[in-house]
Design a protein around this motif. Structure first.
Motif, PDB file in Angstrom:
ATOM      1  N   ALA A 234     -30.868 -12.305 -21.555  1.00  0.00           N
ATOM      2  CA  ALA A 234     -31.229 -13.326 -22.542  1.00  0.00           C
ATOM      3  C   ALA A 234     -30.456 -14.519 -21.969  1.00  0.00           C
ATOM      4  O   ALA A 234     -29.335 -14.338 -21.341  1.00  0.00           O
TER       5      ALA A 234
ATOM      6  N   ALA B 122     -29.790  -8.461 -22.357  1.00  0.00           N
ATOM      7  CA  ALA B 122     -30.755  -8.633 -23.437  1.00  0.00           C
ATOM      8  C   ALA B 122     -31.155  -7.620 -24.231  1.00  0.00           C
ATOM      9  O   ALA B 122     -31.096  -6.315 -23.711  1.00  0.00           O
TER      10      ALA B 122
ATOM     11  N   LYS C 165     -28.894 -17.915 -23.515  1.00  0.00           N
ATOM     12  CA  LYS C 165     -28.706 -18.777 -24.915  1.00  0.00           C
ATOM     13  C   LYS C 165     -28.481 -20.161 -24.459  1.00  0.00           C
ATOM     14  O   LYS C 165     -27.593 -20.593 -23.747  1.00  0.00           O
TER      15      LYS C 165
ATOM     16  N   LEU D 197     -41.599 -11.407 -29.409  1.00  0.00           N
ATOM     17  CA  LEU D 197     -41.184 -10.505 -30.519  1.00  0.00           C
ATOM     18  C   LEU D 197     -41.673  -9.044 -30.112  1.00  0.00           C
ATOM     19  O   LEU D 197     -42.719  -9.236 -30.094  1.00  0.00           O
TER      20      LEU D 197
ATOM     21  N   ALA E 136     -22.814  -7.461 -26.082  1.00  0.00           N
ATOM     22  CA  ALA E 136     -23.597  -7.979 -25.111  1.00  0.00           C
ATOM     23  C   ALA E 136     -22.902  -8.418 -23.879  1.00  0.00           C
ATOM     24  O   ALA E 136     -21.921  -9.348 -24.136  1.00  0.00           O
TER      25      ALA E 136
ATOM     26  N   VAL F 170     -32.104 -18.806 -28.188  1.00  0.00           N
ATOM     27  CA  VAL F 170     -32.031 -17.674 -27.209  1.00  0.00           C
ATOM     28  C   VAL F 170     -33.576 -17.701 -26.684  1.00  0.00           C
ATOM     29  O   VAL F 170     -34.450 -17.287 -27.379  1.00  0.00           O
TER      30      VAL F 170
ATOM     31  N   VAL G 177     -23.680  -9.398 -30.782  1.00  0.00           N
ATOM     32  CA  VAL G 177     -23.744 -10.587 -30.085  1.00  0.00           C
ATOM     33  C   VAL G 177     -23.163 -11.795 -31.001  1.00  0.00           C
ATOM     34  O   VAL G 177     -22.639 -11.585 -31.946  1.00  0.00           O
TER      35      VAL G 177
ATOM     36  N   ILE H  37     -36.520 -17.161 -30.578  1.00  0.00           N
ATOM     37  CA  ILE H  37     -35.835 -16.214 -31.434  1.00  0.00           C
ATOM     38  C   ILE H  37     -34.831 -17.292 -32.367  1.00  0.00           C
ATOM     39  O   ILE H  37     -34.697 -18.178 -31.692  1.00  0.00           O
ATOM     40  N   PRO H  38     -34.732 -16.663 -33.635  1.00  0.00           N
ATOM     41  CA  PRO H  38     -33.818 -17.503 -34.372  1.00  0.00           C
ATOM     42  C   PRO H  38     -32.719 -18.096 -33.776  1.00  0.00           C
ATOM     43  O   PRO H  38     -32.143 -17.564 -32.759  1.00  0.00           O
TER      44      PRO H  38
ATOM     45  N   VAL I 158     -28.629  -6.461 -31.830  1.00  0.00           N
ATOM     46  CA  VAL I 158     -29.459  -6.432 -31.245  1.00  0.00           C
ATOM     47  C   VAL I 158     -29.835  -5.178 -30.519  1.00  0.00           C
ATOM     48  O   VAL I 158     -28.784  -4.363 -30.328  1.00  0.00           O
TER      49      VAL I 158
HETATM   50  N1  499 Z   1     -27.065 -15.569 -31.320  1.00  0.00           N
HETATM   51  C1  499 Z   1     -26.976 -15.002 -30.036  1.00  0.00           C
HETATM   52  N2  499 Z   1     -26.094 -15.084 -29.118  1.00  0.00           N
HETATM   53  N3  499 Z   1     -26.247 -14.072 -28.034  1.00  0.00           N
HETATM   54  C2  499 Z   1     -27.293 -13.549 -28.418  1.00  0.00           C
HETATM   55  C3  499 Z   1     -27.983 -12.477 -27.591  1.00  0.00           C
HETATM   56  C4  499 Z   1     -27.619 -11.939 -26.421  1.00  0.00           C
HETATM   57  N4  499 Z   1     -28.271 -11.263 -26.269  1.00  0.00           N
HETATM   58  C5  499 Z   1     -29.692 -10.978 -27.014  1.00  0.00           C
HETATM   59  N5  499 Z   1     -30.558  -9.952 -26.762  1.00  0.00           N
HETATM   60  C6  499 Z   1     -31.450 -10.340 -27.927  1.00  0.00           C
HETATM   61  C7  499 Z   1     -31.303 -11.162 -28.957  1.00  0.00           C
HETATM   62  C8  499 Z   1     -32.517 -11.319 -29.932  1.00  0.00           C
HETATM   63  C9  499 Z   1     -31.851 -11.761 -31.257  1.00  0.00           C
HETATM   64  N6  499 Z   1     -33.326 -11.801 -31.961  1.00  0.00           N
HETATM   65  C10 499 Z   1     -34.213 -11.575 -31.241  1.00  0.00           C
HETATM   66  C11 499 Z   1     -35.665 -11.156 -31.609  1.00  0.00           C
HETATM   67  C12 499 Z   1     -36.596 -10.872 -30.539  1.00  0.00           C
HETATM   68  C13 499 Z   1     -35.903 -10.401 -29.531  1.00  0.00           C
HETATM   69  C14 499 Z   1     -34.785 -10.565 -29.013  1.00  0.00           C
HETATM   70  C15 499 Z   1     -33.882 -11.157 -30.024  1.00  0.00           C
HETATM   71  C16 499 Z   1     -30.413 -11.911 -28.919  1.00  0.00           C
HETATM   72  C17 499 Z   1     -29.298 -12.031 -27.825  1.00  0.00           C
HETATM   73  O1  499 Z   1     -27.818 -14.110 -29.615  1.00  0.00           O
END
Ligand code: 499
Length: 333
Positions: free
Chosen positions: A103, A147, A105, A72, A129, A90, A207, A82-83, A198
């Motif tokens: 990223a 990402a 998933k 993080l 994204a 992810v 996203v 991450i959640p 994001v």
């Molecule tokens: N539910 C979902 N479907 N596609 C994504 C997604 C695509 N590219 C992304 N890049 C970062 C993160 C991300 C979420 N919380 C974070 C906390 C720390 C770092 C990165 C993240 C999530 C994504 O998420």
């Protein structure tokens, strides 16, 4: 279907078009998971030759692309995974040759639906994204995407507290540009909230399109309730049909969360006492009482327009992009 038919239907990994990717995704989402046990190798379609570089006709997880728990940006919490998104964890991924960080998933076969991929594959915008490729391996769909290394707005709020108005303006403009594009194609995202926005160094992207729909009529009549309660609009809660303006209301709720550190309603109606907010959202006027006390007058009027109870009178993304609140005169910045 017979496993050998499945293997024939997906000949390993290939670079392909969006059409190739969508037909692969539809084949897989219609497969019984039993038919999958015969696939030891990765199968799938890669859209992006520059970032995802195949070797010897394969693209092997933890060989050609490495998956990491996501460090993080803020103080590291929990597993580093991450959640979960709508239905997936992810990870951070890095291509071994291009070194591109993506990223990834992971969605189990049982939870996978083609919508998760369809909208990101077919529709491209700098505030959505980008999808780089889809692999099926070890019973999980791996979606490789652009990402947001700055994490989600939710992580930022949980780590750094309420955001300042100039930060909120920066995020809101990017989200509105993404929504203006989606809504111009009659697509409702259905889950606009801090965890689905994001951050990158130079932009914010939307996203998680797992709940998105493309309207074929002026109004979308839902079969089920889609979204996250605290951010839902009154007309969506009523389940008698809604349109893209539902996303605009959710953006308003998201701005209140960015300003105060809490979603609307929860401070006045604690979650411990209120298991559901649907009735409150239906009965009460929009939660303008939850707007931050130090909110500027222009942002307050922006929120009134974004959270208008009647969707027909609620501003569109294009209209809100012209609002003074998010186009402050230079000397204010
Ligand atoms: N539910 C979902 N479907 N596609 C994504 C997604 C695509 N590219 C992304 N890049 C970062 C993160 C991300 C979420 N919380 C974070 C906390 C720390 C770092 C990165 C993240 C999530 C994504 O998420």
């Amino acid at each position: 279907s017979e496993p050998n038919e499945y293997v024939k239907a997906a000949d390993g990994i290939q670079y392909g078009s969006v059409t190739d990717l969508l037909s692969f995704v539809n084949r897989v989402s219609n497969m019984q998971s039993a038919a999958l046990k015969h696939t030891s190798e990765e199968v799938g379609v890669l859209l992006n030759k520059k970032y995802m570089i195949m070797k010897n006709g394969r693209y092997q997880i933890n060989m050609d692309v490495l998956l990491f728990p996501w460090k993080l940006t803020y103080k590291n919490r929990g597993s580093g995974l991450i959640p979960k998104g709508s239905f997936g964890k992810v990870h951070l991924a890095q291509d071994a040759v291009s070194r591109k960080r993506m990223a990834c998933k992971l969605i189990s076969m049982e939870n996978f639906n083609a919508a998760d991929v369809e909208f990101q594959a077919r529709f491209h915008h700098e505030n959505i994204a980008e999808l780089y490729g889809v692999l099926l391996y070890d019973h999980s769909i791996h979606l490789f995407m652009e990402a947001g290394e700055g994490g989600s707005v939710l992580e930022k709020l949980e780590s750094c507290g309420p955001m300042r108005e100039f930060e909120i303006i920066w995020v809101t403009k990017q989200v509105l540009r993404g929504l203006e594009y989606l809504h111009s194609h009659n697509i409702i995202h259905h889950d606009i909230k801090p965890s689905n926005i994001v951050l990158m160094s130079d932009k914010a992207v939307l996203v998680d399109f797992g709940l998105s729909v493309q309207m074929t009529e002026e109004i979308y009549i839902p079969r089920d309730l889609r979204g996250t309660e605290m951010y839902m609009s009154p007309e969506l809660v009523l389940c008698r049909g809604h349109n893209t303006k539902a996303d605009i209301y959710s953006l308003g709720s998201t701005i209140i969360h960015m300003q105060t550190g809490s979603p609307p309603w929860v401070r006045r109606y604690p979650r411990t006492a209120y298991p559901s907010y649907l009735y409150i959202i239906h009965k009460q006027a929009p939660p303008l009482e939850d707007i931050a006390e130090d909110c500027s007058l222009t942002m307050r009027s922006f929120l009134k327009r974004a959270m208008e109870r009647n969707p027909a009178q609620r501003s569109s993304a294009s209209e809100l992009l012209k609002e003074e609140a998010i186009n402050p005169p230079r000397e204010d910045q």
